[in-house]
Motif scaffolding. Structure first.
Motif, PDB file in Angstrom:
ATOM      1  N   ALA A 134       0.833  -1.210   0.000  1.00 59.58           N
ATOM      2  CA  ALA A 134       0.000   0.000   0.000  1.00 59.58           C
ATOM      3  C   ALA A 134       0.862   1.252   0.000  1.00 59.58           C
ATOM      4  N   ILE A 135       0.349   2.303  -0.664  1.00 56.43           N
ATOM      5  CA  ILE A 135       1.020   3.605  -0.741  1.00 56.43           C
ATOM      6  C   ILE A 135       0.112   4.654  -0.094  1.00 56.43           C
ATOM      7  N   PRO A 136       0.509   5.249   1.025  1.00 56.08           N
ATOM      8  CA  PRO A 136      -0.304   6.324   1.608  1.00 56.08           C
ATOM      9  C   PRO A 136      -0.379   7.530   0.671  1.00 56.08           C
ATOM     10  N   LEU A 137      -1.558   8.152   0.632  1.00 58.51           N
ATOM     11  CA  LEU A 137      -1.740   9.377  -0.151  1.00 58.51           C
ATOM     12  C   LEU A 137      -1.564  10.625   0.704  1.00 58.51           C
ATOM     13  N   ARG A 138      -1.578  10.443   2.001  1.00 58.38           N
ATOM     14  CA  ARG A 138      -1.366  11.548   2.936  1.00 58.38           C
ATOM     15  C   ARG A 138      -0.909  10.958   4.267  1.00 58.38           C
ATOM     16  N   ARG A 139      -0.724  11.793   5.257  1.00 54.71           N
ATOM     17  CA  ARG A 139      -0.240  11.322   6.564  1.00 54.71           C
ATOM     18  C   ARG A 139      -1.268  10.395   7.217  1.00 54.71           C
ATOM     19  N   ILE A 140      -0.768   9.291   7.762  1.00 53.13           N
ATOM     20  CA  ILE A 140      -1.624   8.336   8.466  1.00 53.13           C
ATOM     21  C   ILE A 140      -0.992   8.029   9.823  1.00 53.13           C
ATOM     22  N   GLU A 141      -1.714   8.323  10.889  1.00 57.73           N
ATOM     23  CA  GLU A 141      -1.222   8.035  12.238  1.00 57.73           C
ATOM     24  C   GLU A 141      -1.747   6.700  12.752  1.00 57.73           C
ATOM     25  N   THR A 142      -3.030   6.399  12.467  1.00 57.31           N
ATOM     26  CA  THR A 142      -3.627   5.143  12.921  1.00 57.31           C
ATOM     27  C   THR A 142      -4.472   4.558  11.793  1.00 57.31           C
ATOM     28  N   LYS A 153     -11.141 -21.885  15.726  1.00 55.75           N
ATOM     29  CA  LYS A 153     -10.230 -21.941  16.859  1.00 55.75           C
ATOM     30  C   LYS A 153      -8.883 -21.455  16.355  1.00 55.75           C
ATOM     31  N   ASN A 154      -8.465 -20.350  16.842  1.00 56.68           N
ATOM     32  CA  ASN A 154      -7.274 -19.707  16.309  1.00 56.68           C
ATOM     33  C   ASN A 154      -6.019 -20.439  16.784  1.00 56.68           C
ATOM     34  N   VAL A 155      -5.253 -21.019  15.868  1.00 57.19           N
ATOM     35  CA  VAL A 155      -4.020 -21.694  16.244  1.00 57.19           C
ATOM     36  C   VAL A 155      -2.780 -20.964  15.724  1.00 57.19           C
ATOM     37  N   ILE A 156      -2.947 -20.101  14.740  1.00 55.90           N
ATOM     38  CA  ILE A 156      -1.854 -19.231  14.286  1.00 55.90           C
ATOM     39  C   ILE A 156      -2.448 -17.854  14.027  1.00 55.90           C
ATOM     40  N   ASP A 157      -1.801 -16.844  14.521  1.00 55.01           N
ATOM     41  CA  ASP A 157      -2.282 -15.479  14.307  1.00 55.01           C
ATOM     42  C   ASP A 157      -1.055 -14.575  14.325  1.00 55.01           C
ATOM     43  N   SER A 158      -0.499 -14.267  13.160  1.00 47.86           N
ATOM     44  CA  SER A 158       0.758 -13.530  13.121  1.00 47.86           C
ATOM     45  C   SER A 158       0.675 -12.372  12.139  1.00 47.86           C
ATOM     46  N   ILE A 159       1.371 -11.299  12.466  1.00 52.37           N
ATOM     47  CA  ILE A 159       1.360 -10.081  11.657  1.00 52.37           C
ATOM     48  C   ILE A 159       2.798  -9.663  11.391  1.00 52.37           C
ATOM     49  N   ASN A 160       3.058  -9.226  10.178  1.00 53.17           N
ATOM     50  CA  ASN A 160       4.370  -8.684   9.846  1.00 53.17           C
ATOM     51  C   ASN A 160       4.172  -7.477   8.944  1.00 53.17           C
ATOM     52  N   ILE A 161       4.770  -6.362   9.302  1.00 56.58           N
ATOM     53  CA  ILE A 161       4.684  -5.146   8.485  1.00 56.58           C
ATOM     54  C   ILE A 161       6.092  -4.611   8.246  1.00 56.58           C
ATOM     55  N   GLN A 162       6.371  -4.265   7.011  1.00 56.30           N
ATOM     56  CA  GLN A 162       7.596  -3.564   6.672  1.00 56.30           C
ATOM     57  C   GLN A 162       7.215  -2.209   6.077  1.00 56.30           C
ATOM     58  N   ILE A 163       7.831  -1.159   6.563  1.00 53.39           N
ATOM     59  CA  ILE A 163       7.556   0.190   6.076  1.00 53.39           C
ATOM     60  C   ILE A 163       8.819   0.733   5.420  1.00 53.39           C
ATOM     61  N   LYS A 175      10.435   3.744  10.795  1.00 56.80           N
ATOM     62  CA  LYS A 175       9.128   3.873  11.427  1.00 56.80           C
ATOM     63  C   LYS A 175       8.734   2.558  12.087  1.00 56.80           C
ATOM     64  N   ASN A 176       8.069   2.677  13.228  1.00 54.07           N
ATOM     65  CA  ASN A 176       7.609   1.515  13.975  1.00 54.07           C
ATOM     66  C   ASN A 176       6.089   1.540  14.063  1.00 54.07           C
ATOM     67  N   TYR A 177       5.513   0.461  14.585  1.00 57.30           N
ATOM     68  CA  TYR A 177       4.066   0.398  14.754  1.00 57.30           C
ATOM     69  C   TYR A 177       3.732  -0.491  15.943  1.00 57.30           C
ATOM     70  N   THR A 178       2.570  -0.246  16.522  1.00 57.37           N
ATOM     71  CA  THR A 178       2.018  -1.111  17.560  1.00 57.37           C
ATOM     72  C   THR A 178       0.642  -1.579  17.098  1.00 57.37           C
ATOM     73  N   VAL A 179       0.192  -2.735  17.599  1.00 58.30           N
ATOM     74  CA  VAL A 179      -1.073  -3.324  17.187  1.00 58.30           C
ATOM     75  C   VAL A 179      -1.912  -3.651  18.417  1.00 58.30           C
ATOM     76  N   SER A 186       4.538   5.131  14.333  1.00 62.19           N
ATOM     77  CA  SER A 186       5.389   6.113  14.987  1.00 62.19           C
ATOM     78  C   SER A 186       6.769   6.133  14.313  1.00 62.19           C
ATOM     79  N   PRO A 187       7.105   7.272  13.652  1.00 63.41           N
ATOM     80  CA  PRO A 187       6.238   8.413  13.332  1.00 63.41           C
ATOM     81  C   PRO A 187       5.191   8.032  12.292  1.00 63.41           C
ATOM     82  N   PRO A 188       4.216   8.906  12.011  1.00 59.64           N
ATOM     83  CA  PRO A 188       3.140   8.562  11.074  1.00 59.64           C
ATOM     84  C   PRO A 188       3.662   8.225   9.675  1.00 59.64           C
TER      85      PRO A 188
END
Length: 268
Positions: free
Chosen positions: A71-79, A95-105, A111-115, A136-138
């Motif tokens: 995805a490409i942001p079109l403007r500032r995104i904080e959340t 029944k959730n047996v795997i639930d994993s998230i990976n983001i590269q920015i 930039k970092n992120y929390t979920v 963080s930062p946006p």
């Protein structure tokens, strides 16, 4: 990242800083409906270059979904919030047996992120998973967010029906909620599974979130490709510039109990 993604990124970055971009990039953004008078103009905060749903279904109906986007942001995104909806057919499903998230920015600044994750049991016995992201930062216009989410559910899909049941379809669908250049659905089954798929993608353009139900869909003029190998049989469909908001689905008929066991025995 595809060449179209690179052109979209460069054009968004240029326009957001008041500069001109290439004719190719401008055409891509016009096709996505996010420019007006050669300027970024959209009610949406980002565009998706690529969206991919890859599904693995085993002989027990256990299902692993891997959902990836560029995805490409079109403007500032904080959340930002992402949601995943599942229809619950019985108590042993979802029944959730795997639930994993990976983001590269990808940006000039690290930039970092929390979920924050919420699981909601709805009145219709379906399940809604909400993921709230804080950057963080946006994110800024022209950044690239590469996102991967994997989830496995036990006995999610029915692998056979009783012989006296009517024909019933199973569904795997991808939801398109933003301007998107390219989307793909890819589903793998055991190589001996008696697969009887619909030859075309089905689409739903209602606001209903029950994208797991086959009755919500109509046939589209988009082919479903069948690939066979010694290890698996796969269904794949590619969709360019999909409509939104909409859901696109690949469906297949559930085989009878006899069809299922006879076919699986031949593979042993």
């Amino acid at each position: 990242m595809s060449k179209e993604c690179r052109e979209i990124r460069k054009c968004v970055e240029a326009l957001s800083s008041g500069q001109r971009c290439s004719a190719i990039g401008m055409k891509l953004l016009r096709d996505l409906g996010v420019v007006k008078d050669n300027q970024l103009f959209s009610a949406y905060e980002l565009v998706f270059c690529e969206t991919d749903l890859t599904v693995q279904i085993n002989s027990e109906g256990d299902t692993t979904r891997t959902f990836t986007t560029v995805a490409i942001p079109l403007r500032r995104i904080e959340t930002r919030e992402r949601s995943f909806h599942y229809v619950k057919f019985s108590e042993d499903v979802i029944k959730n047996v795997i639930d994993s998230i990976n983001i590269q920015i990808k940006s000039r600044i690290r930039k970092n992120y929390t979920v924050e994750r919420k699981i909601l049991n709805l009145k219709d016995e379906s399940v809604l998973i909400k993921l709230n992201f804080r950057y963080s930062p946006p994110l800024e216009a022209g950044d690239v967010e590469e996102y991967l989410y994997t989830k496995t559910d036990i006995h999610l899909h029915r692998v056979f029906r009783d012989d006296d049941e009517e024909d019933t379809e199973e569904v795997e669908a991808i939801r398109i909620s933003y301007p998107t250049w390219y989307a793909r659905i890819h589903i793998r089954f055991p190589s001996t599974y008696p697969l009887n798929p619909s030859p075309h993608v089905k689409g739903s353009f209602s606001s209903s979130s029950t994208m797991n139900l086959a009755d919500n869909y109509i046939d589209m003029d988009i082919p479903v490709k069948v690939d066979k190998s010694p290890d698996y049989v796969a269904l794949t469909s590619e969709i360019y510039k999909p409509h939104f908001p909409a859901s696109y689905a690949i469906t297949w008929l559930i085989p009878s109990r006899d069809q299922f066991y006879n076919s699986m025995k031949r593979g042993t």
